[in-house]
Design a protein around this motif. Structure first.
Motif, PDB file in Angstrom:
ATOM      1  N   MET A   1       0.844  -1.171   0.000  1.00 43.15           N
ATOM      2  CA  MET A   1       0.000   0.000   0.000  1.00 43.15           C
ATOM      3  C   MET A   1       0.894   1.241   0.000  1.00 43.15           C
ATOM      4  SD  MET A   1      -2.781   1.242   2.895  1.00 43.15           S
ATOM      5  CE  MET A   1      -3.732  -0.241   2.728  1.00 43.15           C
ATOM      6  N   ARG A   2       0.432   2.297  -0.634  1.00 39.61           N
ATOM      7  CA  ARG A   2       1.167   3.562  -0.643  1.00 39.61           C
ATOM      8  C   ARG A   2       0.602   4.463   0.457  1.00 39.61           C
ATOM      9  NH1 ARG A   2       0.607   5.171  -6.831  1.00 39.61           N
ATOM     10  NH2 ARG A   2      -1.534   4.977  -6.126  1.00 39.61           N
ATOM     11  N   ILE A   3       1.469   4.840   1.380  1.00 44.28           N
ATOM     12  CA  ILE A   3       1.057   5.667   2.511  1.00 44.28           C
ATOM     13  C   ILE A   3       1.795   6.993   2.440  1.00 44.28           C
ATOM     14  CG2 ILE A   3       0.936   5.867   5.016  1.00 44.28           C
ATOM     15  CD1 ILE A   3       0.938   2.802   5.142  1.00 44.28           C
ATOM     16  N   GLY A   4       1.034   8.078   2.411  1.00 43.52           N
ATOM     17  CA  GLY A   4       1.607   9.410   2.427  1.00 43.52           C
ATOM     18  C   GLY A   4       1.439  10.013   3.805  1.00 43.52           C
ATOM     19  N   ILE A   5       2.533  10.501   4.375  1.00 41.67           N
ATOM     20  CA  ILE A   5       2.489  11.081   5.716  1.00 41.67           C
ATOM     21  C   ILE A   5       2.808  12.563   5.609  1.00 41.67           C
ATOM     22  CG2 ILE A   5       3.448  11.035   8.045  1.00 41.67           C
ATOM     23  CD1 ILE A   5       4.007   8.058   7.629  1.00 41.67           C
ATOM     24  N   ILE A   6       1.859  13.382   6.044  1.00 38.22           N
ATOM     25  CA  ILE A   6       2.043  14.834   6.052  1.00 38.22           C
ATOM     26  C   ILE A   6       2.343  15.235   7.484  1.00 38.22           C
ATOM     27  CG2 ILE A   6       0.967  17.067   5.591  1.00 38.22           C
ATOM     28  CD1 ILE A   6      -0.814  15.614   3.509  1.00 38.22           C
ATOM     29  N   GLY A   7       3.576  15.627   7.718  1.00 41.86           N
ATOM     30  CA  GLY A   7       4.027  15.971   9.058  1.00 41.86           C
ATOM     31  C   GLY A   7       5.276  15.184   9.388  1.00 41.86           C
ATOM     32  N   ALA A   8       6.405  15.878   9.475  1.00 42.50           N
ATOM     33  CA  ALA A   8       7.688  15.207   9.677  1.00 42.50           C
ATOM     34  C   ALA A   8       8.196  15.364  11.106  1.00 42.50           C
ATOM     35  CB  ALA A   8       8.710  15.739   8.674  1.00 42.50           C
ATOM     36  N   GLY A   9       7.275  15.480  12.065  1.00 43.86           N
ATOM     37  CA  GLY A   9       7.644  15.519  13.472  1.00 43.86           C
ATOM     38  C   GLY A   9       7.814  14.109  14.008  1.00 43.86           C
ATOM     39  N   PRO A  10       7.868  13.966  15.337  1.00 42.97           N
ATOM     40  CA  PRO A  10       8.113  12.643  15.933  1.00 42.97           C
ATOM     41  C   PRO A  10       7.083  11.577  15.555  1.00 42.97           C
ATOM     42  CG  PRO A  10       8.428  14.356  17.577  1.00 42.97           C
ATOM     43  CD  PRO A  10       7.868  15.024  16.357  1.00 42.97           C
ATOM     44  N   ILE A  11       5.794  11.919  15.549  1.00 38.17           N
ATOM     45  CA  ILE A  11       4.767  10.923  15.197  1.00 38.17           C
ATOM     46  C   ILE A  11       4.890  10.540  13.726  1.00 38.17           C
ATOM     47  CG2 ILE A  11       2.276  10.531  14.910  1.00 38.17           C
ATOM     48  CD1 ILE A  11       2.999  10.280  17.789  1.00 38.17           C
ATOM     49  N   GLY A  12       4.961  11.524  12.850  1.00 40.81           N
ATOM     50  CA  GLY A  12       5.047  11.246  11.415  1.00 40.81           C
ATOM     51  C   GLY A  12       6.265  10.433  11.033  1.00 40.81           C
ATOM     52  N   THR A  13       7.432  10.803  11.558  1.00 40.75           N
ATOM     53  CA  THR A  13       8.654  10.072  11.201  1.00 40.75           C
ATOM     54  C   THR A  13       8.659   8.668  11.801  1.00 40.75           C
ATOM     55  OG1 THR A  13       9.859  11.138  13.015  1.00 40.75           O
ATOM     56  CG2 THR A  13      10.072  12.136  10.832  1.00 40.75           C
ATOM     57  N   THR A  14       8.150   8.524  13.019  1.00 41.51           N
ATOM     58  CA  THR A  14       8.084   7.195  13.640  1.00 41.51           C
ATOM     59  C   THR A  14       7.145   6.287  12.855  1.00 41.51           C
ATOM     60  OG1 THR A  14       8.557   8.148  15.813  1.00 41.51           O
ATOM     61  CG2 THR A  14       7.591   5.948  15.788  1.00 41.51           C
ATOM     62  N   LEU A  15       5.971   6.805  12.488  1.00 40.95           N
ATOM     63  CA  LEU A  15       5.048   5.998  11.684  1.00 40.95           C
ATOM     64  C   LEU A  15       5.652   5.645  10.333  1.00 40.95           C
ATOM     65  CD1 LEU A  15       1.608   7.692  12.426  1.00 40.95           C
ATOM     66  CD2 LEU A  15       2.305   5.365  13.050  1.00 40.95           C
ATOM     67  N   SER A  16       6.381   6.570   9.720  1.00 38.83           N
ATOM     68  CA  SER A  16       6.974   6.280   8.407  1.00 38.83           C
ATOM     69  C   SER A  16       7.935   5.105   8.505  1.00 38.83           C
ATOM     70  CB  SER A  16       7.662   7.518   7.831  1.00 38.83           C
ATOM     71  OG  SER A  16       8.838   7.836   8.528  1.00 38.83           O
ATOM     72  N   ARG A  17       8.735   5.049   9.557  1.00 45.97           N
ATOM     73  CA  ARG A  17       9.663   3.923   9.742  1.00 45.97           C
ATOM     74  C   ARG A  17       8.897   2.613   9.956  1.00 45.97           C
ATOM     75  NH1 ARG A  17      12.595   7.915  12.566  1.00 45.97           N
ATOM     76  NH2 ARG A  17      11.746   7.255  14.561  1.00 45.97           N
ATOM     77  N   HIS A  18       7.886   2.647  10.836  1.00 44.17           N
ATOM     78  CA  HIS A  18       7.116   1.421  11.113  1.00 44.17           C
ATOM     79  C   HIS A  18       6.419   0.894   9.864  1.00 44.17           C
ATOM     80  CE1 HIS A  18       8.102   1.806  15.224  1.00 44.17           C
ATOM     81  NE2 HIS A  18       7.064   2.515  15.642  1.00 44.17           N
ATOM     82  N   PHE A  19       5.786   1.776   9.096  1.00 45.51           N
ATOM     83  CA  PHE A  19       5.081   1.336   7.891  1.00 45.51           C
ATOM     84  C   PHE A  19       6.052   0.792   6.853  1.00 45.51           C
ATOM     85  CE2 PHE A  19       1.635   4.628   9.014  1.00 45.51           C
ATOM     86  CZ  PHE A  19       0.901   3.690   9.722  1.00 45.51           C
ATOM     87  N   ALA A  20       7.234   1.394   6.741  1.00 47.39           N
ATOM     88  CA  ALA A  20       8.240   0.898   5.794  1.00 47.39           C
ATOM     89  C   ALA A  20       8.735  -0.485   6.212  1.00 47.39           C
ATOM     90  CB  ALA A  20       9.400   1.881   5.694  1.00 47.39           C
ATOM     91  N   ILE A  21       8.922  -0.695   7.504  1.00 44.51           N
ATOM     92  CA  ILE A  21       9.402  -1.993   8.001  1.00 44.51           C
ATOM     93  C   ILE A  21       8.448  -3.123   7.611  1.00 44.51           C
ATOM     94  CG2 ILE A  21       9.696  -3.345  10.141  1.00 44.51           C
ATOM     95  CD1 ILE A  21      11.029  -0.789  11.333  1.00 44.51           C
TER      96      ILE A  21
ATOM     97  N   SER B   1      -1.358  12.941  -3.428  1.00 42.28           N
ATOM     98  CA  SER B   1      -1.736  12.322  -4.703  1.00 42.28           C
ATOM     99  C   SER B   1      -1.182  10.911  -4.820  1.00 42.28           C
ATOM    100  CB  SER B   1      -1.217  13.161  -5.874  1.00 42.28           C
ATOM    101  OG  SER B   1      -1.863  14.401  -5.919  1.00 42.28           O
ATOM    102  N   PHE B   2       0.049  10.716  -4.371  1.00 36.41           N
ATOM    103  CA  PHE B   2       0.735   9.432  -4.435  1.00 36.41           C
ATOM    104  C   PHE B   2       0.044   8.365  -3.586  1.00 36.41           C
ATOM    105  CE2 PHE B   2       3.398   7.239  -1.291  1.00 36.41           C
ATOM    106  CZ  PHE B   2       4.049   6.285  -2.058  1.00 36.41           C
ATOM    107  N   ALA B   3      -0.537   8.776  -2.468  1.00 32.93           N
ATOM    108  CA  ALA B   3      -0.958   7.846  -1.419  1.00 32.93           C
ATOM    109  C   ALA B   3      -2.310   7.196  -1.664  1.00 32.93           C
ATOM    110  CB  ALA B   3      -0.988   8.578  -0.081  1.00 32.93           C
ATOM    111  N   ASP B   4      -2.422   5.955  -1.166  1.00 29.12           N
ATOM    112  CA  ASP B   4      -3.724   5.300  -1.027  1.00 29.12           C
ATOM    113  C   ASP B   4      -4.351   5.723   0.297  1.00 29.12           C
ATOM    114  OD1 ASP B   4      -3.368   3.660  -3.397  1.00 29.12           O
ATOM    115  OD2 ASP B   4      -1.936   2.506  -2.208  1.00 29.12           O
ATOM    116  N   VAL B   5      -3.493   5.879   1.319  1.00 28.12           N
ATOM    117  CA  VAL B   5      -3.897   6.338   2.650  1.00 28.12           C
ATOM    118  C   VAL B   5      -2.992   7.506   3.023  1.00 28.12           C
ATOM    119  CG1 VAL B   5      -4.014   5.750   5.108  1.00 28.12           C
ATOM    120  CG2 VAL B   5      -4.713   4.073   3.401  1.00 28.12           C
ATOM    121  N   VAL B   6      -3.601   8.574   3.539  1.00 23.21           N
ATOM    122  CA  VAL B   6      -2.846   9.754   3.959  1.00 23.21           C
ATOM    123  C   VAL B   6      -2.918   9.855   5.475  1.00 23.21           C
ATOM    124  CG1 VAL B   6      -2.658  12.268   3.813  1.00 23.21           C
ATOM    125  CG2 VAL B   6      -3.388  10.962   1.800  1.00 23.21           C
ATOM    126  N   VAL B   7      -1.769  10.023   6.126  1.00 26.77           N
ATOM    127  CA  VAL B   7      -1.710  10.234   7.569  1.00 26.77           C
ATOM    128  C   VAL B   7      -1.362  11.699   7.799  1.00 26.77           C
ATOM    129  CG1 VAL B   7      -0.561   9.637   9.734  1.00 26.77           C
ATOM    130  CG2 VAL B   7      -0.967   7.866   8.004  1.00 26.77           C
TER     131      VAL B   7
END
Length: 194
Positions: free
Chosen positions: A1-21, A42-48
Motif C-alpha cells: 500500500m502507498r502511505i503518504g504522511i504529512i508531518g515530519a515531526g516525531p509521530i510522522g517520522t516514527t510511523l513512516s519507519r514502522h510502515f516501511a518496516i 496524490s501518491f498515497a492510497d492512505v494519507v496520515v
C-alpha cells in the motif's frame, strides 16, 4: 500500500519507519512546500496527517478526495488558534478536519499515544504485551483500513466509535490520552465491552 504522511515531526517520522518496516511504500513531507504536500497526498492510497491541528486548513482537498485520511492531530488551545466550537465541546477536531477534507474519509488514530511509546512498543506479536491504540471514524471501510495499519505495526486497534462520540473518548484531557495501556485496559477505560 502507498502511505503518504504529512508531518515530519516525531509521530510522522516514527510511523513512516514502522510502515516501511512492514513493507508499505511510504512518502513523508512537512507542510513547508505545498507542491510536495499535494504530491504526497496524490501518491498515497492512505494519507496520515501528523501536523499541528491549526495547520489542517492547509491540507490538500482535491488530492485527498476518496481516500482514507488518518488524523493524528490534537487541538491544543495553548498552541493553536482558539476555536470556540472546540472550547465549548460542540464538535471534535477530527470533525473539523473532515469538514475541510470533505471528499475524504477521515479516521482518528495515533493521536493518543506518546511518540516514544509508538517508537518503543511497535512490532510486538499478540503474546508480548501489545499496547492498544484507539481508532474512531464514521466510514466503515476507512476505519477498517486504519485499524489494519495499527495491527500491522504491532499494536491492538480498539474501535472507539464514530468521529464525534468516539473521538471525544481519547482526545487530550481524557483518562486514556497518552496512557500506556493494553487493549483490554484501554477498552475498560473507554467503557467498551471487553
Amino acid at each position: 500500500m502507498r502511505i503518504g504522511i504529512i508531518g515530519a515531526g516525531p509521530i510522522g517520522t516514527t510511523l513512516s519507519r514502522h510502515f516501511a518496516i512492514v513493507g508499505h511504500d511510504v512518502s513523508l513531507t512537512g507542510l513547508l512546500v505545498a507542491r510536495t504536500v499535494r504530491a504526497v497526498a496524490s501518491f498515497a492510497d492512505v494519507v496520515v496527517v501528523a501536523v499541528p491541528f491549526h495547520r489542517h486548513r492547509e491540507l490538500p482537498v482535491a488530492e485527498t478526495a476518496g481516500k482514507t485520511v488518518v488524523d493524528a492531530t490534537n487541538y491544543d488551545p495553548a498552541l493553536d488558534d482558539r476555536v470556540r466550537e472546540l472550547d465549548e465541546d460542540r464538535i471534535t477536531s477530527s470533525e473539523l478536519v473532515q469538514a475541510h477534507l470533505s471528499g475524504a474519509q477521515v479516521v482518528k488514530a495515533f493521536n493518543a499515544i506518546r511518540w516514544e511509546h509508538l517508537r518503543d512498543h511497535a512490532h510486538r506479536d499478540r503474546f508480548a504485551g501489545r499496547r492498544g491504540i484507539p481508532v474512531s471514524g464514521d466510514h466503515v471501510r476507512a476505519k477498517k483500513s486504519a485499524m489494519a495499519l495499527v495491527e500491522e505495526i504491532g499494536f491492538d486497534a480498539v474501535d472507539a466509535g464514530g468521529l464525534a462520540r468516539g473521538g471525544r473518548k481519547f482526545q487530550p484531557g481524557t483518562p486514556v490520552y497518552a496512557a500506556d495501556l493494553t487493549a483490554h485496559d484501554l477498552r475498560a477505560r473507554l467503557h467498551l465491552a471487553t
